[in-house]
Design a protein around this motif. Structure first.
Motif, PDB file in Angstrom:
ATOM      1  N   ASP A  30       0.819  -1.214   0.000  1.00 33.96           N
ATOM      2  CA  ASP A  30       0.000   0.000   0.000  1.00 33.96           C
ATOM      3  C   ASP A  30       0.855   1.267   0.000  1.00 33.96           C
ATOM      4  OD1 ASP A  30      -2.388  -1.484   0.138  1.00 33.96           O
ATOM      5  OD2 ASP A  30      -2.170  -1.681   2.317  1.00 33.96           O
ATOM      6  N   GLY A  31       2.093   1.137  -0.473  1.00 31.85           N
ATOM      7  CA  GLY A  31       2.986   2.289  -0.505  1.00 31.85           C
ATOM      8  C   GLY A  31       2.734   3.160  -1.721  1.00 31.85           C
ATOM      9  N   ARG A  32       3.445   4.275  -1.765  1.00 33.76           N
ATOM     10  CA  ARG A  32       3.351   5.174  -2.901  1.00 33.76           C
ATOM     11  C   ARG A  32       4.679   5.895  -3.077  1.00 33.76           C
ATOM     12  NH1 ARG A  32       2.956  10.516  -1.586  1.00 33.76           N
ATOM     13  NH2 ARG A  32       2.586  11.015   0.633  1.00 33.76           N
ATOM     14  N   VAL A  33       4.832   6.529  -4.218  1.00 37.15           N
ATOM     15  CA  VAL A  33       6.030   7.319  -4.480  1.00 37.15           C
ATOM     16  C   VAL A  33       5.633   8.775  -4.667  1.00 37.15           C
ATOM     17  CG1 VAL A  33       7.303   5.393  -5.477  1.00 37.15           C
ATOM     18  CG2 VAL A  33       5.908   6.858  -6.960  1.00 37.15           C
ATOM     19  N   GLY A  34       6.542   9.666  -4.340  1.00 33.95           N
ATOM     20  CA  GLY A  34       6.275  11.086  -4.490  1.00 33.95           C
ATOM     21  C   GLY A  34       6.577  11.556  -5.903  1.00 33.95           C
ATOM     22  N   GLU A  35       6.307  12.823  -6.145  1.00 32.20           N
ATOM     23  CA  GLU A  35       6.622  13.411  -7.439  1.00 32.20           C
ATOM     24  C   GLU A  35       8.135  13.569  -7.568  1.00 32.20           C
ATOM     25  OE1 GLU A  35       4.815  14.263 -10.085  1.00 32.20           O
ATOM     26  OE2 GLU A  35       3.088  13.305  -9.118  1.00 32.20           O
ATOM     27  N   PRO A  36       8.697  13.167  -8.704  1.00 35.35           N
ATOM     28  CA  PRO A  36      10.142  13.305  -8.885  1.00 35.35           C
ATOM     29  C   PRO A  36      10.565  14.777  -8.850  1.00 35.35           C
ATOM     30  CG  PRO A  36       9.196  11.811 -10.514  1.00 35.35           C
ATOM     31  CD  PRO A  36       8.049  12.499  -9.853  1.00 35.35           C
ATOM     32  N   ALA A  37      11.729  15.033  -8.274  1.00 37.93           N
ATOM     33  CA  ALA A  37      12.319  16.379  -8.233  1.00 37.93           C
ATOM     34  C   ALA A  37      13.707  16.298  -8.840  1.00 37.93           C
ATOM     35  CB  ALA A  37      12.390  16.896  -6.803  1.00 37.93           C
ATOM     36  N   THR A  38      14.057  17.273  -9.641  1.00 34.73           N
ATOM     37  CA  THR A  38      15.337  17.269 -10.350  1.00 34.73           C
ATOM     38  C   THR A  38      16.237  18.386  -9.833  1.00 34.73           C
ATOM     39  OG1 THR A  38      14.293  16.360 -12.332  1.00 34.73           O
ATOM     40  CG2 THR A  38      16.441  17.398 -12.615  1.00 34.73           C
ATOM     41  N   TYR A  39      17.513  18.046  -9.627  1.00 37.64           N
ATOM     42  CA  TYR A  39      18.487  19.005  -9.115  1.00 37.64           C
ATOM     43  C   TYR A  39      19.777  18.909  -9.935  1.00 37.64           C
ATOM     44  CZ  TYR A  39      15.462  18.535  -4.997  1.00 37.64           C
ATOM     45  OH  TYR A  39      14.392  18.483  -4.146  1.00 37.64           O
ATOM     46  N   PHE A 132       7.136   6.193   0.065  1.00 33.40           N
ATOM     47  CA  PHE A 132       6.378   6.352   1.303  1.00 33.40           C
ATOM     48  C   PHE A 132       5.620   5.076   1.635  1.00 33.40           C
ATOM     49  CE2 PHE A 132       6.754  10.498  -0.679  1.00 33.40           C
ATOM     50  CZ  PHE A 132       7.157  11.313   0.377  1.00 33.40           C
ATOM     51  N   ASP A 133       5.362   4.863   2.934  1.00 27.28           N
ATOM     52  CA  ASP A 133       4.518   3.736   3.320  1.00 27.28           C
ATOM     53  C   ASP A 133       3.054   4.183   3.346  1.00 27.28           C
ATOM     54  OD1 ASP A 133       4.175   5.202   5.641  1.00 27.28           O
ATOM     55  OD2 ASP A 133       5.334   3.855   6.921  1.00 27.28           O
ATOM     56  N   ALA A 134       2.162   3.301   3.781  1.00 26.23           N
ATOM     57  CA  ALA A 134       0.731   3.595   3.755  1.00 26.23           C
ATOM     58  C   ALA A 134       0.357   4.765   4.655  1.00 26.23           C
ATOM     59  CB  ALA A 134      -0.055   2.346   4.175  1.00 26.23           C
ATOM     60  N   GLU A 135       1.171   5.022   5.693  1.00 24.11           N
ATOM     61  CA  GLU A 135       0.891   6.132   6.614  1.00 24.11           C
ATOM     62  C   GLU A 135       1.523   7.444   6.166  1.00 24.11           C
ATOM     63  OE1 GLU A 135       1.850   3.024   7.870  1.00 24.11           O
ATOM     64  OE2 GLU A 135      -0.297   2.641   8.150  1.00 24.11           O
ATOM     65  N   GLY A 136       2.196   7.405   5.028  1.00 26.32           N
ATOM     66  CA  GLY A 136       2.815   8.620   4.515  1.00 26.32           C
ATOM     67  C   GLY A 136       4.201   8.899   5.054  1.00 26.32           C
ATOM     68  N   ARG A 137       4.794   7.935   5.732  1.00 31.99           N
ATOM     69  CA  ARG A 137       6.147   8.124   6.260  1.00 31.99           C
ATOM     70  C   ARG A 137       7.168   7.843   5.159  1.00 31.99           C
ATOM     71  NH1 ARG A 137       9.188   4.415  10.656  1.00 31.99           N
ATOM     72  NH2 ARG A 137       8.245   2.868   9.287  1.00 31.99           N
ATOM     73  N   GLU A 138       8.155   8.732   5.016  1.00 32.93           N
ATOM     74  CA  GLU A 138       9.176   8.558   3.981  1.00 32.93           C
ATOM     75  C   GLU A 138      10.143   7.455   4.400  1.00 32.93           C
ATOM     76  OE1 GLU A 138      11.943  11.415   1.171  1.00 32.93           O
ATOM     77  OE2 GLU A 138      11.890  11.823   3.325  1.00 32.93           O
ATOM     78  N   LEU A 139      10.221   6.399   3.600  1.00 35.84           N
ATOM     79  CA  LEU A 139      11.062   5.261   3.927  1.00 35.84           C
ATOM     80  C   LEU A 139      12.422   5.318   3.241  1.00 35.84           C
ATOM     81  CD1 LEU A 139       8.467   2.337   3.725  1.00 35.84           C
ATOM     82  CD2 LEU A 139       9.151   3.675   5.723  1.00 35.84           C
ATOM     83  N   ALA A 140      12.452   5.872   2.029  1.00 43.62           N
ATOM     84  CA  ALA A 140      13.705   5.886   1.268  1.00 43.62           C
ATOM     85  C   ALA A 140      13.607   6.908   0.144  1.00 43.62           C
ATOM     86  CB  ALA A 140      13.993   4.501   0.697  1.00 43.62           C
ATOM     87  N   VAL A 141      14.770   7.218  -0.416  1.00 41.21           N
ATOM     88  CA  VAL A 141      14.803   8.063  -1.608  1.00 41.21           C
ATOM     89  C   VAL A 141      15.576   7.323  -2.687  1.00 41.21           C
ATOM     90  CG1 VAL A 141      14.574  10.255  -0.424  1.00 41.21           C
ATOM     91  CG2 VAL A 141      16.830   9.295  -0.743  1.00 41.21           C
ATOM     92  N   PHE A 142      15.065   7.443  -3.911  1.00 40.53           N
ATOM     93  CA  PHE A 142      15.681   6.812  -5.067  1.00 40.53           C
ATOM     94  C   PHE A 142      16.225   7.905  -5.966  1.00 40.53           C
ATOM     95  CE2 PHE A 142      15.007   5.281  -9.513  1.00 40.53           C
ATOM     96  CZ  PHE A 142      16.028   4.342  -9.533  1.00 40.53           C
TER      97      PHE A 142
END
Length: 493
Positions: A30-39, A132-142
């Motif tokens: 039930d996880g999700r990913v955020g919008e990609p950001a470019t730097y 993010f996990d189902a509760e919206g906690r950030e677990l990792a960054v790719f």
């Protein structure tokens, strides 16, 4: 100047440029990913001309762009797949002030008197996606990175490549394991280098791992193995001692003492004219570290003693706040000493001793024979000191001082026996265990004697309320009882 330290746990992969990233939402139920950001990240890496930091798996960079612009120092960690990262923002370290002092201090034992110069520039076009996990906690960054690196070393070149990084934020090892399999299935390959800098400047020579001495080893091989191990411990604890990390000052002092013990226990294995000046410097270093360590122990002891009492404020002020100030002063003096050219020259001399020793008369003798003689000699000195205790009346000042001598002889015997651990002789281990037991019990007694002397000094020189004097007397009585119990345990040995 403030610095932030964290543990970086990440996976790194080589990929073909343009390889599409997989949907990482499936890594977490039930996880999700955020919008990609470019730097656009632009970094300059610093090292000595002979890349001593890189040889020690350490990187120092100044980077702009992204969300963490500033200075970053990355070092090995005891945690698998992790590195320690210390960062200083540009707010705390203006761009034109050079390498921040707090970071310079952390690498002083490696760089020493060497000059830090730019060795590479690396530009990274990075796309970051959070998981993010189902509760919206950030677990990792790719991170999807397109890298362009230029080595500034002689003969350096420009190289370009693509890589992926998967870094934990609040995730765990299980997520890291799933991510590794998931990304490999998507086309990622094992990274060809441990860091961008390593790939930019090429591989650097690393110290050859020394083999432990065995049954057929020479005395010189045994001594050099021990010296290298304790030298490495001294250097490793240096930055931790500077920041007063738990037990770091103590362990650094132990390393200095063991180095000196090896040199004095085997005086004919390496030429004395090479070892004697180093042993003298190690003695002074041990004293500097000892001042900070002894006050650290005193402060911890006072906190434990007062925790059992309803101590009035004036006593707390003397035994806690006052000792804390003394401890901070000792730490300041220690940090100054560790930043002097004299100390850094000692580290260079230790390196030279390990790498290019001048053999002494016993250098080629069998390690077992030379170690047996050294341990026996040290053990005889310990037993003589124990016999001499009978010449004094129990609990007299001279008797107490002789117990102190026995403790020091026991410590010397323990260190000498432990120096031959790699030879795996049970008789050596038995002597070492006995000496350790003596040192432990008499160490407790010595601590109580030092504490009681300090309490007596406080009672004599500091105006205290009657309630404080009453509590001070109770504490002194408990310390006396603790000391007598330790002596009783020693006598049973």
């Amino acid at each position: 100047m403030s610095a932030h330290e964290s543990l970086e746990i990440e996976l790194k992969f080589d990929v073909d440029a343009g390889l599409p990233a997989p949907d990482l939402a499936g890594l977490v139920p039930d996880g999700r990913v955020g919008e990609p950001a470019t730097y656009l990240l632009e970094a300059t890496y610093y090292d000595t001309a002979d890349t001593v930091l890189a040889r020690n798996r350490t990187t120092l960079r100044r980077r702009t762009g992204g969300t963490d612009g500033g200075w970053h120092l990355k070092r090995p960690s005891t945690t698998k797949a992790a590195r320690r990262e210390m960062s200083v923002s540009f707010d705390d370290a203006p761009a034109d002030d050079g390498v921040p002092t707090v970071l310079r201090d952390q690498i002083a034992s490696i760089v020493r008197l060497g000059e830090l110069v730019p060795v590479a520039t690396i530009t990274t076009d990075r796309t970051v996606t959070s998981v993010f996990d189902a509760e919206g906690r950030e677990l990792a960054v790719f991170c999807e990175d397109l890298v362009s690196a230029e080595s500034l070393l002689p003969g350096g070149e420009v190289t370009r490549w693509a890589e992926w990084e998967f870094e934990l934020v609040h995730g765990d090892g299980a997520l890291l394991k799933r991510a590794k399999a998931f990304l490999r299935e998507a086309g990622a390959r094992k990274a060809s280098s441990v860091s961008k800098l390593a790939r930019a400047i090429g591989s650097t020579p690393t110290d050859v791992e020394r083999r432990a001495a065995g049954k057929k080893s020479t005395a010189l091989e045994l001594v050099l193995f021990d010296l290298a191990a304790h030298r490495d411990a001294l250097v490793a604890y240096d930055p931790l001692a500077r920041e007063d990390a738990p037990d770091a000052v103590h362990q650094m002092r132990v390393a200095a003492r063991k180095l000196r013990s090896v040199l004095t226990s085997y005086p004919l294995v390496i030429a004395p004219e090479q070892t004697r000046p180093i042993a003298d410097e190690l003695k002074l270093l041990g004293e500097v570290l000892g001042d900070a360590r002894d006050l650290e122990v005193a402060l911890e002891t006072n906190e434990l003693m007062l925790a059992r009492e309803h101590a009035p404020g004036d006593l707390v002020g003397v035994l806690i706040e006052g000792e804390r100030i003394r401890h901070e002063r000792a730490l300041k003096s220690m940090r100054f000493a560790l930043s002097t050219e004299r100390y850094l020259a000692l580290l260079d001399d230790l390196d030279h001793l390990v790498d290019a020793p001048t053999p002494g008369p016993d250098a080629d003798s069998p390690a077992r024979e030379v170690a047996a003689e050294a341990i026996a000699a040290s053990y005889r000195r310990l037993k003589k000191a124990q016999r001499n205790l009978r010449d004094y009346d129990a609990w007299s000042p001279d008797w107490v001082e002789q117990l102190h001598t026995i403790r020091k002889r026991a410590k010397a015997t323990r260190y000498t026996a432990e120096s031959a651990d790699s030879l795996r002789r049970s008789s050596f281990a038995e002597i070492g265990a006995f000496a350790k037991a003596v040192q432990t019990q008499l160490g407790v007694f010595n601590d109580t004697a030092v504490n009681r002397a300090r309490l007596a000094e406080v009672a004599e020189r500091t105006p205290l309320s009657p309630a404080a004097m009453f509590v001070l007397g109770r504490i002194d009585a408990r310390e006396e009882a603790r000391g007598r119990k330790a002596v009783k345990a020693y006598r049973k040995l």
